[in-house]
Motif scaffolding. Structure first.
Motif, PDB file in Angstrom:
ATOM      1  N   UNK A 247     -15.355  29.009 132.628  1.00 46.26           N
ATOM      2  CA  UNK A 247     -13.970  28.618 132.339  1.00 46.26           C
ATOM      3  C   UNK A 247     -13.953  27.651 131.167  1.00 46.26           C
ATOM      4  N   UNK A 248     -12.930  27.766 130.359  1.00 43.12           N
ATOM      5  CA  UNK A 248     -12.781  26.863 129.221  1.00 43.12           C
ATOM      6  C   UNK A 248     -11.307  26.695 128.900  1.00 43.12           C
ATOM      7  N   UNK A 249     -10.944  25.508 128.441  1.00 47.85           N
ATOM      8  CA  UNK A 249      -9.577  25.318 127.966  1.00 47.85           C
ATOM      9  C   UNK A 249      -9.526  25.367 126.444  1.00 47.85           C
ATOM     10  N   UNK A 250     -10.576  25.859 125.823  1.00 45.12           N
ATOM     11  CA  UNK A 250     -10.634  26.052 124.376  1.00 45.12           C
ATOM     12  C   UNK A 250      -9.871  27.331 124.043  1.00 45.12           C
ATOM     13  N   UNK A 251      -8.929  27.249 123.130  1.00 43.68           N
ATOM     14  CA  UNK A 251      -8.087  28.405 122.800  1.00 43.68           C
ATOM     15  C   UNK A 251      -8.870  29.546 122.152  1.00 43.68           C
ATOM     16  N   UNK A 252     -10.065  29.268 121.646  1.00 43.00           N
ATOM     17  CA  UNK A 252     -10.886  30.317 121.038  1.00 43.00           C
ATOM     18  C   UNK A 252     -11.625  31.148 122.076  1.00 43.00           C
ATOM     19  N   UNK A 253     -11.508  30.782 123.343  1.00 41.30           N
ATOM     20  CA  UNK A 253     -12.171  31.547 124.392  1.00 41.30           C
ATOM     21  C   UNK A 253     -13.683  31.478 124.273  1.00 41.30           C
ATOM     22  N   UNK A 254     -14.323  32.586 124.550  1.00 50.50           N
ATOM     23  CA  UNK A 254     -15.782  32.620 124.593  1.00 50.50           C
ATOM     24  C   UNK A 254     -16.375  33.485 123.492  1.00 50.50           C
ATOM     25  N   UNK A 255     -15.695  33.555 122.361  1.00 51.39           N
ATOM     26  CA  UNK A 255     -16.185  34.376 121.260  1.00 51.39           C
ATOM     27  C   UNK A 255     -17.559  33.932 120.771  1.00 51.39           C
ATOM     28  N   UNK A 256     -17.839  32.641 120.844  1.00 50.23           N
ATOM     29  CA  UNK A 256     -19.095  32.120 120.297  1.00 50.23           C
ATOM     30  C   UNK A 256     -20.183  31.911 121.357  1.00 50.23           C
ATOM     31  N   UNK A 257     -19.970  32.383 122.586  1.00 49.52           N
ATOM     32  CA  UNK A 257     -20.954  32.186 123.649  1.00 49.52           C
ATOM     33  C   UNK A 257     -22.146  33.111 123.429  1.00 49.52           C
ATOM     34  N   UNK A 258     -23.331  32.541 123.476  1.00 48.06           N
ATOM     35  CA  UNK A 258     -24.564  33.297 123.327  1.00 48.06           C
ATOM     36  C   UNK A 258     -25.125  33.583 124.715  1.00 48.06           C
ATOM     37  N   UNK A 259     -25.203  34.848 125.090  1.00 47.22           N
ATOM     38  CA  UNK A 259     -25.708  35.224 126.419  1.00 47.22           C
ATOM     39  C   UNK A 259     -27.167  35.689 126.385  1.00 47.22           C
ATOM     40  N   UNK A 260     -27.835  35.506 125.264  1.00 43.85           N
ATOM     41  CA  UNK A 260     -29.219  35.965 125.123  1.00 43.85           C
ATOM     42  C   UNK A 260     -30.145  35.313 126.146  1.00 43.85           C
ATOM     43  N   UNK A 261     -29.982  34.019 126.405  1.00 41.93           N
ATOM     44  CA  UNK A 261     -30.847  33.325 127.370  1.00 41.93           C
ATOM     45  C   UNK A 261     -30.629  33.867 128.786  1.00 41.93           C
ATOM     46  N   UNK A 262     -29.392  34.239 129.112  1.00 41.92           N
ATOM     47  CA  UNK A 262     -29.105  34.833 130.428  1.00 41.92           C
ATOM     48  C   UNK A 262     -29.799  36.183 130.545  1.00 41.92           C
ATOM     49  N   UNK A 263     -29.802  36.946 129.452  1.00 46.96           N
ATOM     50  CA  UNK A 263     -30.373  38.291 129.456  1.00 46.96           C
ATOM     51  C   UNK A 263     -31.886  38.309 129.634  1.00 46.96           C
ATOM     52  N   UNK A 264     -32.518  37.160 129.514  1.00 51.24           N
ATOM     53  CA  UNK A 264     -33.970  37.101 129.697  1.00 51.24           C
ATOM     54  C   UNK A 264     -34.355  37.471 131.132  1.00 51.24           C
ATOM     55  N   UNK A 265     -33.587  37.014 132.118  1.00 51.13           N
ATOM     56  CA  UNK A 265     -33.919  37.259 133.522  1.00 51.13           C
ATOM     57  C   UNK A 265     -32.903  38.112 134.265  1.00 51.13           C
ATOM     58  N   UNK A 266     -31.754  38.388 133.621  1.00 50.71           N
ATOM     59  CA  UNK A 266     -30.696  39.151 134.280  1.00 50.71           C
ATOM     60  C   UNK A 266     -30.177  40.245 133.359  1.00 50.71           C
ATOM     61  N   UNK A 267     -29.774  41.361 133.949  1.00 54.68           N
ATOM     62  CA  UNK A 267     -29.056  42.397 133.221  1.00 54.68           C
ATOM     63  C   UNK A 267     -27.568  42.113 133.385  1.00 54.68           C
ATOM     64  N   UNK A 268     -26.836  42.097 132.286  1.00 58.81           N
ATOM     65  CA  UNK A 268     -25.392  41.904 132.362  1.00 58.81           C
ATOM     66  C   UNK A 268     -24.781  43.272 132.660  1.00 58.81           C
ATOM     67  N   UNK A 269     -24.357  43.444 133.909  1.00 60.00           N
ATOM     68  CA  UNK A 269     -23.830  44.714 134.387  1.00 60.00           C
ATOM     69  C   UNK A 269     -22.387  44.912 133.937  1.00 60.00           C
ATOM     70  N   UNK A 270     -21.625  43.827 133.916  1.00 63.46           N
ATOM     71  CA  UNK A 270     -20.221  43.903 133.527  1.00 63.46           C
ATOM     72  C   UNK A 270     -19.810  42.583 132.882  1.00 63.46           C
ATOM     73  N   UNK A 271     -18.873  42.680 131.955  1.00 65.11           N
ATOM     74  CA  UNK A 271     -18.350  41.499 131.269  1.00 65.11           C
ATOM     75  C   UNK A 271     -16.839  41.679 131.166  1.00 65.11           C
ATOM     76  N   UNK A 272     -16.091  40.688 131.641  1.00 60.12           N
ATOM     77  CA  UNK A 272     -14.634  40.757 131.540  1.00 60.12           C
ATOM     78  C   UNK A 272     -14.107  39.384 131.178  1.00 60.12           C
ATOM     79  N   UNK A 273     -12.903  39.364 130.631  1.00 62.37           N
ATOM     80  CA  UNK A 273     -12.293  38.090 130.263  1.00 62.37           C
ATOM     81  C   UNK A 273     -10.848  38.065 130.740  1.00 62.37           C
ATOM     82  N   UNK A 274     -10.344  36.857 130.872  1.00 70.55           N
ATOM     83  CA  UNK A 274      -8.987  36.661 131.378  1.00 70.55           C
ATOM     84  C   UNK A 274      -8.440  35.377 130.777  1.00 70.55           C
ATOM     85  N   UNK A 275      -7.148  35.352 130.527  1.00 70.61           N
ATOM     86  CA  UNK A 275      -6.465  34.151 130.040  1.00 70.61           C
ATOM     87  C   UNK A 275      -5.381  33.771 131.030  1.00 70.61           C
TER      88      UNK A 275
END
Length: 103
Positions: free
Chosen positions: A30-58
């Motif tokens: 969650x973030x209150x930044x109006x730019x959302x998560x455009x700049x989030x780097x998920x590479x470190x998460x992908x080291x140990x997990x497969x990202x099965x689904x990704x969704x966003x909501x405002x």
């Protein structure tokens, strides 16, 4: 698959940090930044997990004449192996989430 929900952010909490075999994890950022998560780097998460689904909501609300917005990014994660893993802090601008250890 079953889901475990973990909320990350200021005052975030984990419902459960133990993930049985063949289950997925629902990581909610969650973030209150109006730019959302455009700049989030998920590479470190992908080291140990497969990202099965990704969704966003405002979400937008007006309180006492002030408009507030909350951006959400929800990642459904499946572990790549059995073991103990740490989801590293997720950084957005100058704020970071706490690391989360999953067993």
């Amino acid at each position: 698959f079953n889901y475990t929900k973990i909320v990350v952010g200021i005052g975030g909490e984990a419902d459960r940090q133990s993930l049985p075999l063949n289950e997925t994890l629902r990581l909610e950022l969650r973030s209150n930044d109006s730019n959302g998560f455009d700049s989030i780097n998920t590479q470190a998460i992908s080291e140990h997990f497969t990202i099965v689904n990704r969704s966003s909501q405002s979400e937008y609300s007006m309180v006492n004449g002030r408009t507030e917005s909350v951006q959400k990014l929800v990642l459904t994660l499946a572990p790549k192996a059995v073991g103990t893993f740490t989801i590293p802090p997720i950084t957005q601008r100058k704020r970071s989430s706490a690391p989360i250890t999953i067993t």
